[in-house]
Design an enzyme around this catalytic site. Structure first.
Site, PDB file in Angstrom:
ATOM      1  N   SER A   1       0.866  -1.183   0.000  1.00 40.81           N
ATOM      2  CA  SER A   1       0.000   0.000   0.000  1.00 40.81           C
ATOM      3  C   SER A   1       0.897   1.226   0.000  1.00 40.81           C
ATOM      4  O   SER A   1       2.074   1.151   0.397  1.00 40.81           O
ATOM      5  CB  SER A   1      -0.859   0.000   1.275  1.00 40.81           C
ATOM      6  OG  SER A   1      -1.474   1.248   1.459  1.00 40.81           O
TER       7      SER A   1
ATOM      8  N   TYR B   1      -1.742  -0.696  10.501  1.00 42.15           N
ATOM      9  CA  TYR B   1      -1.852  -1.140   9.098  1.00 42.15           C
ATOM     10  C   TYR B   1      -0.579  -0.721   8.366  1.00 42.15           C
ATOM     11  O   TYR B   1       0.053  -1.521   7.673  1.00 42.15           O
ATOM     12  CB  TYR B   1      -3.093  -0.509   8.467  1.00 42.15           C
ATOM     13  CG  TYR B   1      -3.250  -0.785   6.994  1.00 42.15           C
ATOM     14  CD1 TYR B   1      -3.693  -2.020   6.536  1.00 42.15           C
ATOM     15  CD2 TYR B   1      -2.964   0.199   6.047  1.00 42.15           C
ATOM     16  CE1 TYR B   1      -3.843  -2.274   5.179  1.00 42.15           C
ATOM     17  CE2 TYR B   1      -3.112  -0.039   4.697  1.00 42.15           C
ATOM     18  CZ  TYR B   1      -3.550  -1.275   4.264  1.00 42.15           C
ATOM     19  OH  TYR B   1      -3.695  -1.521   2.916  1.00 42.15           O
TER      20      TYR B   1
HETATM   21  N1  LIG Z   1      -8.821  -0.662  -1.019  1.00 36.48           N
HETATM   22  C1  LIG Z   1      -7.801   0.157  -0.863  1.00 36.48           C
HETATM   23  O1  LIG Z   1      -7.948   1.399  -0.880  1.00 36.48           O
HETATM   24  C2  LIG Z   1      -6.399  -0.407  -0.723  1.00 36.48           C
HETATM   25  C3  LIG Z   1      -5.314   0.485  -0.833  1.00 36.48           C
HETATM   26  C4  LIG Z   1      -4.025  -0.017  -0.728  1.00 36.48           C
HETATM   27  C5  LIG Z   1      -3.829  -1.366  -0.530  1.00 36.48           C
HETATM   28  N2  LIG Z   1      -4.891  -2.220  -0.410  1.00 36.48           N
HETATM   29  C6  LIG Z   1      -4.611  -3.634  -0.198  1.00 36.48           C
HETATM   30  O2  LIG Z   1      -5.309  -4.406  -1.160  1.00 36.48           O
HETATM   31  C7  LIG Z   1      -5.558  -5.707  -0.611  1.00 36.48           C
HETATM   32  C8  LIG Z   1      -7.023  -6.057  -0.799  1.00 36.48           C
HETATM   33  O3  LIG Z   1      -7.797  -5.185   0.028  1.00 36.48           O
HETATM   34  P1  LIG Z   1      -9.289  -4.721  -0.353  1.00 36.48           P
HETATM   35  O4  LIG Z   1      -9.313  -3.256  -0.416  1.00 36.48           O
HETATM   36  O5  LIG Z   1      -9.780  -5.513  -1.525  1.00 36.48           O
HETATM   37  O6  LIG Z   1     -10.022  -5.126   0.999  1.00 36.48           O
HETATM   38  P2  LIG Z   1     -11.289  -6.050   1.266  1.00 36.48           P
HETATM   39  O7  LIG Z   1     -12.376  -5.722   0.290  1.00 36.48           O
HETATM   40  O8  LIG Z   1     -11.552  -5.936   2.731  1.00 36.48           O
HETATM   41  O9  LIG Z   1     -10.753  -7.491   0.916  1.00 36.48           O
HETATM   42  C9  LIG Z   1      -9.857  -8.125   1.750  1.00 36.48           C
HETATM   43  C10 LIG Z   1      -9.537  -9.468   1.133  1.00 36.48           C
HETATM   44  O10 LIG Z   1      -8.618 -10.150   2.005  1.00 36.48           O
HETATM   45  C11 LIG Z   1      -9.126 -11.434   2.273  1.00 36.48           C
HETATM   46  N3  LIG Z   1      -8.748 -11.810   3.634  1.00 36.48           N
HETATM   47  C12 LIG Z   1      -8.790 -11.043   4.762  1.00 36.48           C
HETATM   48  N4  LIG Z   1      -8.368 -11.753   5.824  1.00 36.48           N
HETATM   49  C13 LIG Z   1      -8.071 -12.991   5.354  1.00 36.48           C
HETATM   50  C14 LIG Z   1      -7.585 -14.177   5.958  1.00 36.48           C
HETATM   51  N5  LIG Z   1      -7.322 -14.243   7.283  1.00 36.48           N
HETATM   52  N6  LIG Z   1      -7.375 -15.269   5.177  1.00 36.48           N
HETATM   53  C15 LIG Z   1      -7.645 -15.227   3.859  1.00 36.48           C
HETATM   54  N7  LIG Z   1      -8.107 -14.138   3.212  1.00 36.48           N
HETATM   55  C16 LIG Z   1      -8.320 -13.041   3.967  1.00 36.48           C
HETATM   56  C17 LIG Z   1     -10.637 -11.349   2.125  1.00 36.48           C
HETATM   57  O11 LIG Z   1     -11.121 -12.624   1.752  1.00 36.48           O
HETATM   58  P3  LIG Z   1     -12.448 -13.310   2.410  1.00 36.48           P
HETATM   59  O12 LIG Z   1     -13.120 -12.290   3.288  1.00 36.48           O
HETATM   60  O13 LIG Z   1     -13.261 -13.707   1.214  1.00 36.48           O
HETATM   61  O14 LIG Z   1     -11.897 -14.486   3.153  1.00 36.48           O
HETATM   62  C18 LIG Z   1     -10.764 -10.329   0.974  1.00 36.48           C
HETATM   63  O15 LIG Z   1     -10.664 -10.991  -0.272  1.00 36.48           O
HETATM   64  C19 LIG Z   1      -5.130  -5.663   0.861  1.00 36.48           C
HETATM   65  O16 LIG Z   1      -3.840  -6.239   1.007  1.00 36.48           O
HETATM   66  C20 LIG Z   1      -5.081  -4.171   1.153  1.00 36.48           C
HETATM   67  O17 LIG Z   1      -4.177  -3.880   2.202  1.00 36.48           O
HETATM   68  C21 LIG Z   1      -6.176  -1.765  -0.512  1.00 36.48           C
END
Ligand SMILES: NC(=O)c1ccc[n+]([C@@H]2O[C@H](COP(=O)([O-])OP(=O)(O)OC[C@H]3O[C@@H](n4cnc5c(N)ncnc54)[C@H](OP(=O)(O)O)[C@@H]3O)[C@@H](O)[C@H]2O)c1
Length: 183
Positions: free
Chosen positions: A107, A120
């Site tokens: 991130s 985070y």
């Molecule tokens: N959205 C943003 O603005 C943003 C910005 C920078 C970086 N990111 C990064 O992008 C990645 C995806 O985030 P997102 O925004 O898509 O968030 P999200 O919608 O909350 O999705 C999180 C994902 O992580 C999985 N997950 C969480 N805990 C888990 C566990 N213990 N075991 C297996 N899977 C797990 C969830 O899968 P299930 O719930 O289906 O198990 C879901 O697919 C993350 O690494 C986040 O830090 C996001």
């Protein structure tokens, strides 16, 4: 990737409708046994692993002082140790192949300490150092390690976000400012 002919697996802790050509496997990255059984199951269907995308992440919105130690550990368990677990599980296969690629979703908060998301940020900083070192260690085996450092983008993170354990009035103004910039 499935449309291009790759054998693609997706993972989730829950039952999920898979996209066409993608097979869903159960995985909880915080559990050693879940990681082992997921990779074992995958290897019954394919004898190689060319690409691992470590995307699973736990987002939280709370001031450092308003985050319990248990929550801080929970964030690291998913965002850092989860990636270590998966990487350890696929590396023997990739080393034997003498090829592979690991993409770690970090991130912009892994580059700049984000107020209101301190733990985070800390977990993503840890991921950055780990990935940089790993990239050099795996270079002789033709295994690449990439970091992706996105800014904010719209996903379901608001629903899965870990909330503050404590609330101190001294942080109300800062919390409102940060909240309005994220929503
Ligand atoms: N959205 C943003 O603005 C943003 C910005 C920078 C970086 N990111 C990064 O992008 C990645 C995806 O985030 P997102 O925004 O898509 O968030 P999200 O919608 O909350 O999705 C999180 C994902 O992580 C999985 N997950 C969480 N805990 C888990 C566990 N213990 N075991 C297996 N899977 C797990 C969830 O899968 P299930 O719930 O289906 O198990 C879901 O697919 C993350 O690494 C986040 O830090 C996001």
């Amino acid at each position: 990737m499935a449309q291009e002919g790759y054998c693609v697996f997706g993972t989730s802790r829950k039952e999920h409708q898979a996209s066409q050509g993608v097979e869903m496997l159960r995985l909880d990255v915080t559990s050693d046994s879940s990681v082992q059984s997921c990779i074992k199951q995958l290897l019954t269907q394919t004898n190689r692993i060319d690409l691992l995308i470590n995307n699973a992440g736990q987002i939280h919105a709370s001031m450092i002082e308003e985050t319990s130690l248990e929550q801080a550990k929970e964030i690291f368990e998913t965002n850092f140790w989860g990636i270590v677990r998966l990487t350890n599980a696929v590396l023997p296969v990739m080393r034997q192949q003498r090829s592979g690629h690991i993409i770690n979703i970090s991130s912009v908060a892994g580059l700049i300490g984000a107020p209101g998301q301190g733990f985070y940020s800390a977990s993503k900083f840890a991921l950055e150092g780990y990935s940089e070192a790993l990239s050099v260690e795996l270079d002789p085996f033709n295994i690449n390690v990439s970091l992706i450092e996105p800014g904010y983008f719209k996903t379901n993170f608001n629903q899965s976000m870990l909330q503050a354990a404590f609330a101190y009035a001294d942080y109300d103004t800062a919390r409102d400012v940060i909240g309005s910039s994220v929503n």
